[in-house]
Design a protein around this motif. Structure first.
Motif, mmCIF file in Angstrom:
data_model
loop_
_atom_site.group_PDB
_atom_site.id
_atom_site.type_symbol
_atom_site.label_atom_id
_atom_site.label_comp_id
_atom_site.label_asym_id
_atom_site.label_seq_id
_atom_site.Cartn_x
_atom_site.Cartn_y
_atom_site.Cartn_z
ATOM 1 N N UNK A 3 -62.694 -25.363 22.015
ATOM 2 C CA UNK A 3 -62.092 -24.400 21.093
ATOM 3 C C UNK A 3 -63.082 -23.418 20.492
ATOM 4 N N UNK A 4 -64.022 -22.980 21.287
ATOM 5 C CA UNK A 4 -64.968 -22.000 20.763
ATOM 6 C C UNK A 4 -64.314 -20.629 20.814
ATOM 7 N N UNK A 5 -64.346 -19.961 19.675
ATOM 8 C CA UNK A 5 -63.683 -18.654 19.607
ATOM 9 C C UNK A 5 -64.722 -17.559 19.440
ATOM 10 N N UNK A 6 -64.422 -16.356 19.981
ATOM 11 C CA UNK A 6 -65.392 -15.276 19.783
ATOM 12 C C UNK A 6 -65.389 -14.808 18.335
ATOM 13 N N UNK A 7 -66.513 -14.323 17.909
ATOM 14 C CA UNK A 7 -66.635 -13.771 16.557
ATOM 15 C C UNK A 7 -65.658 -12.617 16.423
ATOM 16 N N UNK A 8 -64.895 -12.582 15.339
ATOM 17 C CA UNK A 8 -63.933 -11.508 15.179
ATOM 18 C C UNK A 8 -64.344 -10.608 14.016
ATOM 19 N N UNK A 9 -63.528 -9.559 13.812
ATOM 20 C CA UNK A 9 -63.852 -8.624 12.744
ATOM 21 C C UNK A 9 -63.842 -9.330 11.406
ATOM 22 N N UNK A 10 -64.945 -9.359 10.759
ATOM 23 C CA UNK A 10 -65.009 -9.953 9.434
ATOM 24 C C UNK A 10 -66.089 -9.240 8.656
ATOM 25 N N UNK A 25 -64.935 -0.623 16.114
ATOM 26 C CA UNK A 25 -66.161 -1.165 16.719
ATOM 27 C C UNK A 25 -66.096 -2.671 16.978
ATOM 28 N N UNK A 26 -65.150 -3.333 16.339
ATOM 29 C CA UNK A 26 -65.085 -4.791 16.489
ATOM 30 C C UNK A 26 -64.091 -5.215 17.578
ATOM 31 N N UNK A 27 -63.466 -4.230 18.228
ATOM 32 C CA UNK A 27 -62.406 -4.580 19.162
ATOM 33 C C UNK A 27 -62.822 -4.460 20.624
ATOM 34 N N UNK A 28 -62.751 -5.575 21.294
ATOM 35 C CA UNK A 28 -63.056 -5.595 22.722
ATOM 36 C C UNK A 28 -61.756 -5.292 23.458
ATOM 37 N N UNK A 29 -61.758 -4.291 24.318
ATOM 38 C CA UNK A 29 -60.526 -3.905 25.015
ATOM 39 C C UNK A 29 -60.076 -4.976 25.995
ATOM 40 N N UNK A 30 -58.771 -4.949 26.295
ATOM 41 C CA UNK A 30 -58.236 -5.908 27.270
ATOM 42 C C UNK A 30 -58.893 -5.639 28.631
ATOM 43 N N UNK A 31 -59.323 -6.678 29.276
ATOM 44 C CA UNK A 31 -59.929 -6.523 30.602
ATOM 45 C C UNK A 31 -61.365 -6.017 30.566
ATOM 46 N N UNK A 62 -70.191 5.574 8.624
ATOM 47 C CA UNK A 62 -69.005 4.906 8.058
ATOM 48 C C UNK A 62 -68.309 4.224 9.220
ATOM 49 N N UNK A 63 -68.021 2.934 9.072
ATOM 50 C CA UNK A 63 -67.337 2.216 10.144
ATOM 51 C C UNK A 63 -65.878 2.680 10.187
ATOM 52 N N UNK A 64 -65.369 3.132 11.355
ATOM 53 C CA UNK A 64 -63.947 3.478 11.409
ATOM 54 C C UNK A 64 -63.092 2.273 10.978
ATOM 55 N N UNK A 65 -62.112 2.527 10.166
ATOM 56 C CA UNK A 65 -61.229 1.498 9.591
ATOM 57 C C UNK A 65 -62.021 0.518 8.713
ATOM 58 N N UNK A 66 -63.283 0.808 8.460
ATOM 59 C CA UNK A 66 -64.127 -0.081 7.654
ATOM 60 C C UNK A 66 -64.477 -1.367 8.381
ATOM 61 N N UNK A 67 -64.257 -1.424 9.689
ATOM 62 C CA UNK A 67 -64.416 -2.692 10.411
ATOM 63 C C UNK A 67 -65.796 -2.834 11.061
ATOM 64 N N UNK A 118 -72.238 -5.575 15.345
ATOM 65 C CA UNK A 118 -72.239 -4.147 15.017
ATOM 66 C C UNK A 118 -73.382 -3.842 14.040
ATOM 67 N N UNK A 119 -73.536 -4.699 13.021
ATOM 68 C CA UNK A 119 -74.602 -4.501 12.034
ATOM 69 C C UNK A 119 -75.964 -4.518 12.707
ATOM 70 N N UNK A 120 -76.131 -5.462 13.591
ATOM 71 C CA UNK A 120 -77.375 -5.621 14.311
ATOM 72 C C UNK A 120 -77.697 -4.354 15.109
ATOM 73 N N UNK A 121 -76.659 -3.828 15.762
ATOM 74 C CA UNK A 121 -76.820 -2.628 16.580
ATOM 75 C C UNK A 121 -77.159 -1.412 15.707
ATOM 76 N N UNK A 122 -76.474 -1.298 14.570
ATOM 77 C CA UNK A 122 -76.713 -0.177 13.653
ATOM 78 C C UNK A 122 -78.173 -0.154 13.218
ATOM 79 N N UNK A 123 -78.682 -1.330 12.895
ATOM 80 C CA UNK A 123 -80.052 -1.444 12.423
ATOM 81 C C UNK A 123 -81.003 -0.985 13.537
ATOM 82 N N UNK A 124 -80.722 -1.459 14.730
ATOM 83 C CA UNK A 124 -81.571 -1.141 15.869
ATOM 84 C C UNK A 124 -81.546 0.355 16.186
ATOM 85 N N UNK A 125 -80.392 1.000 15.978
ATOM 86 C CA UNK A 125 -80.272 2.416 16.320
ATOM 87 C C UNK A 125 -80.805 3.342 15.223
ATOM 88 N N UNK A 126 -81.218 2.776 14.113
ATOM 89 C CA UNK A 126 -81.860 3.586 13.081
ATOM 90 C C UNK A 126 -80.970 3.999 11.921
#
Lengths: 406, 261
Positions: free
Chosen positions: A204-211, B157-163, B196-201, B206-214
């Motif tokens: 039941x490992x879930x990916x990190x979600x928007x939080x 930024x937090x949403x992985x698309x289907x497929x 500014x994160x779109x939708x505040x998400x 994402x934080x890690x990437x932001x830091x790395x990108x400056x």
């Protein structure tokens, strides 16, 4: 003689004026000095008052101010020497108390202690470092764990990581302000730390979600664990803190996606379809299955397409009807309009080609027919016409060439 | 607003060292609200849009009640514990890059001598009469506005698309963050460090990437004000969605009471 007397008078007058100026300068300097002295005294007095009340940080600031006005003032120098030592001592004491709380996973009282340390000594680098960790640990996945009787965060850390000290990770990840105050049945998330594999089976490992992680967690909804009494001293400290600290504001409940949808609807109702599409696309970017927005996108593109059709911009209209159809597969009207737009567009350009051909404007005629052929190569006589026009064009060019040669 | 009047010949002290960098007192600590706006119009109904007269009323309130509108750059120095801020400091931010920022909000902000930070998503700039243009952004920047990124396509930024596998997803969001920064950098000749994160998400990746990108500051829409020890890449921000002044005032919290004795 008269000249000499006048000269003497001038000399006397000048001496008097310069004397007065000198006197005035000294006088204003005196006033200035007195004002400075008054200012120093007022700082010293305020400093004394603060010191007597035990507000050492404020007293220190006042002595510093006194020293800014009069760098040699001994009372201020002594005050600063006396307080510096004292302030550092207090800052260190609060820092240590903060560390004790922190190591127990009690972040809120820890934070307060670090802030107090910093208030005593603003350059206390260790306290500052504890307040601003700003480390972004990468967690990719997590396991949900329901706390069973007799389990604490350190026990759970031991189960998953083989290291009870990692209870701090669990507390931070779950925004738990006090790691000792968990309760049976509470659902927590155990994140997989990079480089630290789980000891248990990966189920039941879930990916990190928007939080939205909070590095200074302040969750107030923690119920006290019944079977584990809280240390009295800590309890007192906690209660004291809760009483004094102003309630944090509740989480923002307004969904930003929703407000983009509302804005889209408003634009749609105002018949501003392009603007509406911009807003609904934002909704779809976040929630691809948002049925309302999908419906509105279909309708907005349809309306936009109809407008273009009426303006006789058939090619653009066709494209917009096609987009509308993508959002709403069950749209026979869209299909009809696509066909109509296409046919009208081809008919117009076919006719334009014929007209150009009639005027012997072969290049223009070919261009118009090519537009038609790009859509439907079997449309009327378009392929044949292009062929004919090209042959004619070639012949004409050959005639021109031979005439030139003659 | 309390004004300090100095008399000729009066002795005053100007401290050379910034005192109270974190805005700490025995009673608590300073917090800075960041207000978030989107669209403006003469008349409109959706919460995303604020009527011009309401915006004017809100700015007037700030001016008349001693609030100091500061830039995100100034806030960054406070968050880095390098500088103190005026007591009632507040940041104004406007998202998405609607044309109404230029046409409606700017004249009002000018009236009160305020500046704001605009967060724009680059795909939208100049695409329609509803969108702000690069020239307009340059003009506003010249008068002291700050321009921050808001990704290229206003994506979550937090949403992985289907497929989409994780690698493709990470590379897509990295492109959204880095390309938008590069485009703004080039178009406005600046180093874009605000986001500014779109939708505040956002999430940890994402934080890690932001830091790395400056990026140095990134804002969410999690309501609340920010103390000096807030994470600059996950700042709170209060959306101004309602129009009543009472609700606006409730977003202006500039001090958090906590006994530090």
């Amino acid at each position: 003689m008269k000249k000499n007397i006048a000269l003497i008078w001038i000399v006397i007058l000048l001496t008097m004026v310069s004397g007065c100026a000198e006197h005035f300068k000294k006088f204003s300097q005196k006033i200035h000095e007195r004002k400075k002295e008054n200012l120093v005294q007022s700082y010293l007095q305020t400093g004394n008052e603060y010191e007597n009340k035990g507000n050492l940080a404020e007293a220190y600031k006042q002595y510093k101010l006194a020293l800014t006005v009069s760098p040699q003032n001994q009372e201020a120098v002594k005050g600063i020497d006396r307080l510096e030592e004292e302030l550092l001592k207090w800052a260190e004491k609060y820092y240590q108390e903060g560390m004790n709380f922190y190591n127990q996973g009690k972040y809120r009282p820890a934070r307060r202690k670090f802030l107090t340390a910093l208030n005593f000594w603003p350059d206390h680098s260790k306290a500052l470092k504890m307040l601003t960790p700003r480390k972004h640990i990468k967690y990719k996945k997590y396991i949900e764990h329901i706390i069973k009787p007799g389990e604490s965060l350190s026990k759970i850390a031991m189960i998953y990581y083989g290291d009870y000290r990692k209870f701090l990770v669990l507390a931070e990840y779950n925004n738990i302000a006090d790691a000792s105050l968990t309760h049976v049945g509470q659902k927590i998330r155990v994140p997989e730390i990079e480089g630290v594999p789980f000891l248990t089976e990966k189920q039941d490992i879930k990916p990190e979600e928007a939080r939205t992680p909070d590095l200074a967690p302040l969750d107030r909804k923690i119920k006290k664990e019944e079977e584990k009494p809280v240390d009295e001293e800590i309890k007192e400290e906690l209660e004291e803190t809760v009483d004094e600290e102003v309630e944090e504001e509740p989480e923002e409940t307004v969904d930003k996606v929703e407000i983009y949808r509302d804005q889209g609807v408003e634009f749609f109702n105002q018949m501003k379809y392009q603007e509406a599409i911009t807003e609904f696309n934002k909704v779809i970017n976040a929630n691809p299955d948002d049925a309302i927005s999908l419906e509105y996108l279909a309708r907005s593109h349809f309306q936009l397409a109809k407008g273009l059709f009426e303006k006789k911009d058939y090619l653009k209209a066709k494209k917009e009807f096609e987009v509308s159809l993508q959002y709403n597969k069950n749209c026979p009207t869209c299909q009809e309009y696509i066909k109509k737009s296409e046919e009208t567009y081809m008919e117009i350009h076919y006719k334009l080609g014929v007209a150009h051909f009639g005027k012997e404007q072969l290049i223009e005629a070919i261009m118009e027919w090519e537009v038609v052929r790009a859509i439907d190569s079997n449309y009327k006589e378009v392929a044949n016409n292009i062929k004919k026009a090209k042959i004619l064009l070639k012949r004409l060019e050959e005639i021109k060439k031979s005439q030139k040669a003659k | 607003m309390k004004t300090l009047l100095l008399k000729k010949g009066e002795v005053i002290v100007i401290p050379l060292k910034e005192k109270n960098k974190g805005g700490l007192t025995v009673d608590g600590f300073q917090v800075v609200p960041i207000l978030s706006y989107h669209r403006f119009a003469d008349n409109c109904d959706s919460p995303l849009c604020l009527p011009a007269n309401v915006f004017d009323q809100q700015m007037k309130y700030l001016k008349e009640n001693g609030y100091r509108v500061i830039s995100l750059g100034e806030l960054l120095e406070f968050l880095e514990y390098r500088n103190s801020l005026p007591k009632k400091s507040v940041v104004i931010s406007i998202d998405d890059g609607y044309r109404s920022v230029y046409n409606i909000a700017w004249p009002i902000l000018k009236k009160y001598d305020f500046r704001a930070t605009l967060f724009i998503y680059t795909d939208f700039v100049g695409v329609s009469k509803n969108a702000i243009t690069w020239d307009q952004l340059r003009e506003m920047k010249k008068s002291g506005f700050e321009i921050g990124a808001h990704t290229m396509s206003h994506c979550d930024l937090t949403r992985q698309n289907k497929g989409e596998d994780t690698e493709a997803y990470m590379s897509r969001i990295e492109k959204e963050l880095s390309m938008s920064k590069q485009i703004i950098d080039k178009k406005l000749n600046q180093n874009t460090v605000f986001l500014a994160f779109p939708y505040g998400r956002y999430d940890q990746s994402v934080l890690d990437m932001c830091k790395r990108l400056g990026y140095k500051i990134a804002v969410s829409v999690k309501r609340g004000s920010n103390p000096f020890f807030a994470d600059p890449l996950a700042l709170r921000r209060s959306q101004i969605l309602k129009r009543d002044i009472k609700s606006f005032i409730s977003r202006l919290k500039t001090f958090n009471k906590l006994s530090l004795e």
